[in-house]
Enzyme design. Structure first.
Site, short mmCIF file in Angstrom:
data_model
loop_
_atom_site.label_atom_id
_atom_site.label_comp_id
_atom_site.label_asym_id
_atom_site.label_seq_id
_atom_site.Cartn_x
_atom_site.Cartn_y
_atom_site.Cartn_z
N GLY A 127 46.03 22.06 29.47
CA GLY A 127 45.03 21.57 30.41
C GLY A 127 45.20 22.14 31.80
N SER A 128 44.10 22.19 32.55
CA SER A 128 44.16 22.59 33.95
C SER A 128 44.78 21.47 34.77
CB SER A 128 42.75 22.88 34.46
OG SER A 128 42.17 23.94 33.74
N GLY A 129 45.08 21.79 36.04
CA GLY A 129 45.62 20.78 36.93
C GLY A 129 47.10 20.88 37.16
N HIS A 130 47.75 21.92 36.58
CA HIS A 130 49.20 22.03 36.66
C HIS A 130 49.67 23.34 37.28
CE1 HIS A 130 49.43 18.48 34.18
NE2 HIS A 130 48.82 19.06 33.17
N ASP A 167 47.30 19.57 22.19
CA ASP A 167 47.59 21.00 22.15
C ASP A 167 48.10 21.42 20.78
OD1 ASP A 167 46.88 21.30 24.83
OD2 ASP A 167 48.91 20.92 25.54
N HIS A 191 51.12 13.81 33.48
CA HIS A 191 49.75 13.29 33.36
C HIS A 191 49.69 11.82 33.75
CE1 HIS A 191 50.09 16.52 30.23
NE2 HIS A 191 49.08 16.97 30.96
#
Length: 333
Positions: free
Chosen positions: A55-58, A111, A220
């Site tokens: 996921g994005s955001g990392h 994932d 998260h």
């Protein structure tokens, strides 16, 4: 929600567009939605390719570690969401150099499901795929069940060392084995001081009081091991280091690489305060720091907090850790 964004729904696409515009000499898209990206010199014939994703955001995880001596391609999901099997398959096909592909990513159920589906589709097309999951977060499961742990900032060590061996021309079995060795010798633990806001949600993912912290919280916002009053830097660092040392366990005479990682809103000055105490604790335990990494290596949007990762080193791992690497977010001459 205060963010420098346009429409929340366009957040991921505009981040990717900005990165591609900024780094055309290092990254290129291989899909219409730009969610499948590879290093500009891929595929490299005869080289084991490494694919990652999440996921994005990392940032800089995951796409920040695509480049020479690191991963070859990445599939990019929405914020905190898995990319699709089709996006992963596009990456796999684009980086395939006819020597096999290693899937290397964090241990998260979404994932795993989508990467496994992509692997099955790739193998139907004649591409050999192997998988290694990074599971370094000591707070997420006991040592007796360490392979079920979450993958957090220790991903950096896995990308760096595994990518270096693949760059040298090792075969798929050897590349997989070194990735497994890195994961087995890496432990991480973090602390959260404040939540982050996913743009499309528009509100914090969890709440912490102004005088509270949570030890062991995931990237998260997954529940940690203890919530309580905010402690000093030395007290927090001591908790993280002592928990990590007792987990593997690390012992007197070990050599390590240490990563002190900011989660998004923690100033680098505070990370150095933590490193100061961590180095003292390790020295007192008879453990020698051979390499240190201090900064933002795996974040969680604007979450305030930090994590510490330790990798137990031998000569092979140290050599590969020191090998050249180059990506938009990490450079080792």
């Amino acid at each position: 929600m205060k963010k420098i964004i346009n429409k929340p729904a366009d957040f991921v696409e505009e981040v990717i567009e900005g990165i591609l515009i900024a780094h055309p000499d290092k990254l290129k898209s291989v899909s219409k939605d730009n969610r499948s990206m590879i290093r500009v010199d891929a595929p490299k014939d005869g080289k084991v390719a490494i694919a990652t994703g999440g996921g994005s955001g990392h940032l800089p995880v995951f796409l920040g570690y695509v480049g020479k001596g690191l991963a070859d391609g990445v599939a990019i999901g929405n914020v905190f969401s898995s990319p699709t099997p089709a996006q992963m398959l596009a990456v796999t096909n684009a980086i395939n150099g006819n020597a096999g592909v290693l899937y290397l990513y964090g241990n998260y159920q979404g994932d795993i499901l989508n990467f496994d589906m992509a692997a099955e589709m790739a193998e139907l097309e004649g591409i050999q795929v192997a998988t290694v999951l990074v599971s370094d977060d000591v707070a997420s499961a006991p040592r007796s069940n360490w392979t079920s742990r979450r993958g957090v900032a220790g991903l950096f060590f896995a990308y760096k060392i595994t990518g270096a061996l693949a760059e040298e021309g090792a075969d798929l079995n050897s590349v997989k084995a070194i990735a497994e060795k890195v994961v087995a010798n890496t432990c991480s633990m973090g602390v959260a001081l404040s939540p982050c806001v996913v743009p499309e949600a528009g509100r914090p993912g969890f709440s912490l009081g102004d005088d509270e912290m949570e030890i062991g919280m995931g990237i998260h916002g997954e529940r940690g091991t203890r919530r309580g009053k905010l402690q000093t830097a030395d007290e927090i660092t001591t908790t993280l280091i002592e928990t990590i040392l007792s987990d593997l366990p690390f012992k007197k005479g070990d050599n390590v690489a240490i990563l002190v990682n900011g989660l998004g809103s923690t100033p680098k000055e505070e990370l150095y305060i933590m490193y100061r105490k961590a180095s003292e604790l390790l020295e007192n335990a008879g453990i020698k720091i051979l390499r240190n990494f201090i900064g933002e290596f795996a974040t969680s949007m604007e979450m305030a907090g930090a994590s510490i990762s330790l990798l137990r080193l031998d000569k092979e791992l140290l050599r590969l850790l020191d090998a050249p690497a180059d990506s938009p977010f990490y450079h080792k001459p």
